[in-house]
Each structure stands twice: as structure tokens, then as C-alpha cells.
Design an enzyme around this catalytic site. Structure first.
Site, PDB file in Angstrom:
ATOM      1  CB  VAL A   1      -0.929   0.036   1.243  1.00 13.32           C
ATOM      2  CG1 VAL A   1      -1.865   1.247   1.168  1.00 13.32           C
ATOM      3  CG2 VAL A   1      -1.726  -1.257   1.373  1.00 13.32           C
TER       4      VAL A   1
ATOM      5  CB  ALA B   1       0.622   2.831   3.851  1.00 14.76           C
TER       6      ALA B   1
ATOM      7  CE1 TYR C   1      -5.461  14.956  -5.980  1.00 16.12           C
ATOM      8  CE2 TYR C   1      -7.743  15.454  -6.554  1.00 16.12           C
ATOM      9  CZ  TYR C   1      -6.818  14.719  -5.830  1.00 16.12           C
ATOM     10  OH  TYR C   1      -7.252  13.747  -4.967  1.00 16.12           O
TER      11      TYR C   1
HETATM   12  N1  LIG Z   1      -8.878  13.233   1.330  1.00 17.07           N
HETATM   13  C1  LIG Z   1      -9.681  13.403   0.300  1.00 17.07           C
HETATM   14  O1  LIG Z   1     -10.682  14.144   0.391  1.00 17.07           O
HETATM   15  C2  LIG Z   1      -9.437  12.676  -0.999  1.00 17.07           C
HETATM   16  C3  LIG Z   1     -10.452  12.728  -1.971  1.00 17.07           C
HETATM   17  C4  LIG Z   1     -10.252  12.060  -3.160  1.00 17.07           C
HETATM   18  C5  LIG Z   1      -9.085  11.366  -3.412  1.00 17.07           C
HETATM   19  N2  LIG Z   1      -8.110  11.350  -2.449  1.00 17.07           N
HETATM   20  C6  LIG Z   1      -6.892  10.597  -2.769  1.00 17.07           C
HETATM   21  O2  LIG Z   1      -6.650   9.635  -1.775  1.00 17.07           O
HETATM   22  C7  LIG Z   1      -5.236   9.411  -1.664  1.00 17.07           C
HETATM   23  C8  LIG Z   1      -4.806   9.555  -0.211  1.00 17.07           C
HETATM   24  O3  LIG Z   1      -5.093  10.881   0.197  1.00 17.07           O
HETATM   25  P1  LIG Z   1      -5.207  11.319   1.735  1.00 17.07           P
HETATM   26  O4  LIG Z   1      -6.355  12.232   1.830  1.00 17.07           O
HETATM   27  O5  LIG Z   1      -5.143  10.130   2.599  1.00 17.07           O
HETATM   28  O6  LIG Z   1      -3.877  12.204   1.839  1.00 17.07           O
HETATM   29  P2  LIG Z   1      -2.755  12.259   2.991  1.00 17.07           P
HETATM   30  O7  LIG Z   1      -1.999  13.505   2.666  1.00 17.07           O
HETATM   31  O8  LIG Z   1      -3.357  12.093   4.333  1.00 17.07           O
HETATM   32  O9  LIG Z   1      -1.859  10.982   2.659  1.00 17.07           O
HETATM   33  C9  LIG Z   1      -1.126  10.882   1.470  1.00 17.07           C
HETATM   34  C10 LIG Z   1       0.138  10.091   1.757  1.00 17.07           C
HETATM   35  O10 LIG Z   1       0.844   9.956   0.509  1.00 17.07           O
HETATM   36  C11 LIG Z   1       2.210  10.187   0.767  1.00 17.07           C
HETATM   37  N3  LIG Z   1       2.866  10.691  -0.426  1.00 17.07           N
HETATM   38  C12 LIG Z   1       2.576  11.808  -1.123  1.00 17.07           C
HETATM   39  N4  LIG Z   1       3.451  11.972  -2.123  1.00 17.07           N
HETATM   40  C13 LIG Z   1       4.306  10.916  -2.070  1.00 17.07           C
HETATM   41  C14 LIG Z   1       5.445  10.531  -2.828  1.00 17.07           C
HETATM   42  N5  LIG Z   1       5.907  11.278  -3.832  1.00 17.07           N
HETATM   43  N6  LIG Z   1       6.075   9.375  -2.502  1.00 17.07           N
HETATM   44  C15 LIG Z   1       5.658   8.616  -1.462  1.00 17.07           C
HETATM   45  N7  LIG Z   1       4.597   8.947  -0.689  1.00 17.07           N
HETATM   46  C16 LIG Z   1       3.931  10.094  -0.997  1.00 17.07           C
HETATM   47  C17 LIG Z   1       2.238  11.236   1.880  1.00 17.07           C
HETATM   48  O11 LIG Z   1       3.481  11.257   2.564  1.00 17.07           O
HETATM   49  C18 LIG Z   1       1.071  10.790   2.745  1.00 17.07           C
HETATM   50  O12 LIG Z   1       1.477   9.892   3.747  1.00 17.07           O
HETATM   51  C19 LIG Z   1      -4.559  10.412  -2.612  1.00 17.07           C
HETATM   52  O13 LIG Z   1      -4.234   9.773  -3.819  1.00 17.07           O
HETATM   53  C20 LIG Z   1      -5.634  11.450  -2.826  1.00 17.07           C
HETATM   54  O14 LIG Z   1      -5.489  12.110  -4.073  1.00 17.07           O
HETATM   55  C21 LIG Z   1      -8.249  11.970  -1.249  1.00 17.07           C
END
Ligand SMILES: NC(=O)c1ccc[n+]([C@@H]2O[C@H](COP(=O)([O-])OP(=O)(O)OC[C@H]3O[C@@H](n4cnc5c(N)ncnc54)[C@H](O)[C@@H]3O)[C@@H](O)[C@H]2O)c1
Length: 249
Positions: A10, A13, A155
Site C-alpha cells: 500500500v 500508507a 489534480y
Molecule cells: N482526502 C480526500 O478528500 C481525498 C479525496 C479524493 C481522493 N483522495 C486521494 O486519496 C489518496 C490519499 O489521500 P489522503 O487524503 O489520505 O492524503 P494524505 O496527505 O493524508 O496521505 C497521502 C500520503 O501519501 C504520501 N505521499 C505523497 N506523495 C508521495 C510521494 N511522492 N512518494 C511517497 N509517498 C507520498 C504522503 O506522505 C502521505 O502519507 C490520494 O491519492 C488522494 O489524491 C483523497
């Protein structure tokens, strides 16, 4: 348990949705490769899984770096094995009007949110297919990629690309009995969502028919379906976990 003796990788994560997915798959019996560029956060996620009786190993990698992805593949194979489940959840966002964007933001969004999963799938699928193994791939896109979203134009473009990639890869991989599916969270209560301006957060919440944010655990439940044998005959599909925000056909 449905994922006993399985390896699940994952990405993203260390936080939010990826972290909840890692926990859910560990609860289902998988040994989880917890991948993130945030090494401290990944170690913390592993500790939480182990405290709950699960098994996990942390791998620090920047998924915006093609060479780091190949190194990650080699490290995971050496320390665990080829994964049975791969979840691409790492991603980032920066909300601002398109006309204020700069080229560096576009490049980073495409590199991490789109090319990250593309490269990771390629890196792992090559030895998986050669070994005549199967894998279940789940890409975390976004409802923004299905219907668009103000202030997240590029995005949303990366997430739309990830959805199209999922469907195309599903077609190519079907002959190997490899499933590729997509989960689209709507606005979800995570650190990423907290970075959005208050006005936008309030507007998004109001637009959700269930009138609340999703939780990372609710997104993880959708992913679990695609990770287990329950979805053996399901591929190339897009599941929105968004309280009804989108109802695309
Ligand atoms: N939170 C929302 O409302 C939402 C809505 C739609 C989609 N998403 C998608 O869900 C996924 C998770 O988002 P989240 O809200 O949990 O965000 P978050 O910021 O809480 O977690 C994202 C994680 O990805 C890691 N990450 C980012 N860039 C990285 C890189 N280059 N290499 C390795 N790790 C990296 C970060 O360190 C972080 O731990 C993302 O793909 C996001 O686009 C989130």
C-alpha cells in the site's frame, strides 16, 4: 481471514486513506508493505498494525522518482515477496485557481499522482507476469477525476488519467487473470482534506447527498472488496465512496 498468507503493498500508507487501507488489509490477514516517503509516518503505521496483532513492514520511497520505484520493487521482493495486492494510494493536491498554477505544480502532480502508479504497476507487473502469478491492483483516484473540481483542475486531470489507465490496464491484464480496479473517494476526512481552504471544504460537504465527509475507513472497506476473492470476476471498474457526490453511470 480472506487475505491470510497474502502480501499487500500500500503506497501513501503513512497517513489518511492509505494508512486506513493498510490497517484494513492487515486486519484481513495480509502482511502489509507500508510504503511512503514519510519514513517516520510509515514506521508509526507499522507499529499501529502490529499493536493490533497484524503484520507489516515499512518501506521509505519517493514515488515521484522512477529509480526509487525500481529499488522499492527489489526491496519488497527481497524482504517479503511479490505482492498479491497492490494499492496505489499516495498522492497530493494543492487547491488554487488554474490561472495561478505554475509549471512546477503541474509537473509534480503528473509525476506523483499519475506516473507514480503507472511506474509502480510496470515495475511489479513485469516479474509477476513472468512468474505466472496474479495480483489485484487497486488505484485510488478521486471523484474529481470523474466529474471535475474547481481549483483542482490539473489534480483532477491526473485522477481522470488514472481512471483511464485502470480500465486500459484491466483489459491488457485480463489474459493473465489479473484484476485492476479503481476506488474514487469523495471528500474524506484526512490531513490532505484539511489543507483545503475552509470555504471549499464547507462547499464540498454541502454538495454531498449524505451531508458529511467520508472517513478513511469507509474508503478502505471499498478497497478490501477489490483486494479479496470476492471481486474475482470484477475488473476495470470504478467505485465511488463519496456519500453519493457522484452517481456516474
Ligand atoms: N482526502 C480526500 O478528500 C481525498 C479525496 C479524493 C481522493 N483522495 C486521494 O486519496 C489518496 C490519499 O489521500 P489522503 O487524503 O489520505 O492524503 P494524505 O496527505 O493524508 O496521505 C497521502 C500520503 O501519501 C504520501 N505521499 C505523497 N506523495 C508521495 C510521494 N511522492 N512518494 C511517497 N509517498 C507520498 C504522503 O506522505 C502521505 O502519507 C490520494 O491519492 C488522494 O489524491 C483523497
Amino acid at each position: 481471514m480472506p487475505l491470510t498468507n497474502k502480501i499487500a503493498l500500500v503506497t501513501g500508507a503513512a497517513s489518511g486513506i492509505g494508512r486506513a487501507i493498510a490497517r484494513n488489509l492487515a486486519d484481513a490477514g495480509a502482511t502489509v508493505a507500508v510504503v511512503d516517503r514519510n519514513a517516520e509516518g510509515a514506521a508509526d503505521a507499522v507499529q499501529a498494525i502490529e499493536a493490533a496483532g497484524g503484520k507489516a513492514v515499512a518501506f521509505a520511497a519517493d514515488l515521484g522518482d522512477a529509480a526509487a520505484i525500481l529499488q522499492l520493487r527489489d526491496d519488497v521482493v527481497e524482504q517479503l515477496a511479490l505482492p498479491d495486492v497492490i494499492v496505489n494510494a499516495a498522492g497530493f493536491d494543492r487547491v488554487e485557481p488554474f490561472l495561478n498554477n505554475d509549471d512546477a505544480l503541474w509537473t509534480a502532480l503528473v509525476t506523483v499522482n499519475y506516473l507514480g502508479p503507472v511506474r509502480l504497476c510496470h515495475a511489479f507487473l513485469t516479474p509477476i507476469v513472468a512468474a505466472e502469478k496474479t495480483v489485484k491492483i487497486i488505484n485510488i483516484a478521486s471523484d474529481a477525476g470523474r466529474v471535475g473540481s474547481m481549483g483542482e483542475t490539473v489534480y483532477a486531470g491526473t485522477k481522470g488519467a488514472l481512471i483511464a489507465f485502470t480500465k486500459s490496464l484491466a483489459r491488457e491484464m485480463a489474459r493473465y487473470k489479473i484484476n485492476v480496479n479503481c476506488v474514487c473517494p469523495g471528500p474524506t476526512d484526512t490531513p490532505l482534506f484539511d489543507t483545503l481552504p475552509e470555504k471549499i471544504r464547507a462547499g464540498l460537504e454541502k454538495a454531498i447527498p449524505f451531508r458529511r465527509l467520508g472517513t478513511p475507513e469507509e474508503v478502505a472497506s471499498g478497497v478490501r472488496f477489490f483486494a479479496t476473492a470476492d471481486s474475482d470476476f470484477v475488473t476495470g471498474q470504478v467505485l465511488s465512496v463519496s456519500g453519493g457526490l457522484t452517481m456516474a453511470g
